[in-house]
Design an enzyme around this catalytic site. Structure first.
Site, PDB file in Angstrom:
ATOM      1  CG  ASP A  22      -4.608  -5.664   0.569  1.00 39.47           C
ATOM      2  OD1 ASP A  22      -5.003  -4.531   0.217  1.00 39.47           O
ATOM      3  OD2 ASP A  22      -3.989  -5.882   1.617  1.00 39.47           O
ATOM      4  CE1 TYR A  51       0.275   0.102  10.461  1.00 36.22           C
ATOM      5  CE2 TYR A  51       0.504   2.020   9.059  1.00 36.22           C
ATOM      6  CZ  TYR A  51      -0.182   0.898   9.438  1.00 36.22           C
ATOM      7  OH  TYR A  51      -1.341   0.549   8.787  1.00 36.22           O
ATOM      8  CG  HIS A  59      -1.814  -1.136   1.356  1.00 38.56           C
ATOM      9  ND1 HIS A  59      -2.361  -1.533   2.548  1.00 38.56           N
ATOM     10  CD2 HIS A  59      -2.286  -2.018   0.426  1.00 38.56           C
ATOM     11  CE1 HIS A  59      -3.116  -2.609   2.355  1.00 38.56           C
ATOM     12  NE2 HIS A  59      -3.092  -2.919   1.067  1.00 38.56           N
ATOM     13  CE  LYS A  64       2.341   3.670   4.782  1.00 37.69           C
ATOM     14  NZ  LYS A  64       2.007   2.726   3.718  1.00 37.69           N
TER      15      LYS A  64
END
Ligand SMILES: Cc1cn([C@H]2C[C@H](O)[C@@H](COP(=O)(O)OP(=O)(O)O[C@H]3O[C@H](C)C(=O)[C@H](O)[C@H]3O)O2)c(=O)[nH]c1=O
Length: 183
Positions: free
Chosen positions: A168, A132, A62, A72
Site C-alpha cells: 500500500d 465484508y 483498494h 462491498k
C-alpha cells in the site's frame, strides 16, 4: 423491514443500519438479507472476507477493475473503523470525491461501497475485526489502488503514525491511476 438504508452525499454509497433485538442475554440482529437489500440494486455477493488490524492500521485505498469490480458490504464485529469510499468513476459528477462513516461494534452499521469506488479504512480502536461481503471474487490481476494520503483526496485519517503494508505504501496517486469505470 429489518434495516434502514441511508444514501450518503454520494448517493450510490449507502449506510445500513440493522434492527437490533436486545434482551437480558445480549443482542441479535440480521446483518444481511438479500430480499431487503436495495431491492433490485443489490449486487450478488459471492465472497466473504475478514481482516484483523491493530490500532493505527490503514488498509487501502483498494479496488478491482472491470471485468472483476467489487461492490462491498463492510461491517465491524469488534472495534471501530473510519471507513472511506472514493468515487473513481471517470464520468461521475462526484468523481474524486469521498464519503466516510464510522463503523463499530457499538453502532452495528455497515457501509455499502458500490463497484467503481476505491475503499479503505483506518482503525480507531485498539484493534478491529472487519467483515465484508464482495460482489466478485478476489482477482489479483485486476487489483488496483490509490495511495492513502493522496493530497487531492485529503482524507482526514486522523492516524498519527499509520501502519501500512509495503504494497500500500507504493500505491499511485488517483491522477496516476488508470481504471475502466466510466459511470
Ligand atoms: C483482498 C484479498 C486478499 N487475499 C490475500 C492476498 C494477500 O496475500 C493477503 C492480504 O491481502 P491484502 O494485503 O491485499 O489485504 P488488505 O490490505 O486487507 O486488502 C483489502 O483491503 C481493503 C480495505 C479492501 O477494500 C479490499 O477488500 C482488500 O484489498 O490476503 C486473498 O486471498 N483474498 C482477498 O480477497
Amino acid at each position: 423491514m429489518g434495516f434502514t438504508f441511508k444514501r450518503l452525499s454520494i448517493p450510490e454509497v449507502i449506510l445500513v443500519e440493522p434492527k437490533l433485538y436486545s434482551d437480558s442475554r445480549g443482542f441479535f440482529y440480521e446483518s444481511f438479507k438479500e430480499s431487503d437489500f436495495f431491492s433490485n440494486e443489490i449486487t450478488k455477493f459471492v465472497q466473504d472476507n475478514v481482516s484483523h488490524s491493530i490500532n493505527g492500521v490503514i488498509r487501502g485505498l483498494h479496488y478491482q477493475i472491470n471485468p472483476k469490480p467489487q461492490a462491498k458490504l463492510v461491517s465491524v464485529f469488534n472495534g471501530k473503523i473510519f471507513d472511506v469510499a472514493v468515487d473513481i468513476r471517470k464520468k461521475s459528477p462526484t468523481y474524486g470525491r469521498w464519503v466516510a462513516e464510522i463503523l463499530s461494534d457499538e453502532n452495528h452499521r455497515s457501509l455499502y461501497v458500490p463497484e467503481g469506488f476505491a475503499h479503505g479504512f483506518c482503525v480507531m480502536s485498539k484493534e478491529a475485526d472487519v467483515f465484508y461481503k464482495v460482489s466478485n471474487e478476489h482477482s489479483p490481476e485486476n487489483e488496483r489502488g490509490i495511495i492513502w494520503n493522496d493530497p487531492t483526496l485529503n482524507i482526514p485519517w486522523s492516524v498519527k503514525k499509520p501502519i501500512i503494508s509495503d504494497k500500500d505504501s507504493k500505491l499511485p496517486l488517483l491522477e496516476e491511476t488508470e481504471n475502466n469505470f466510466i459511470y
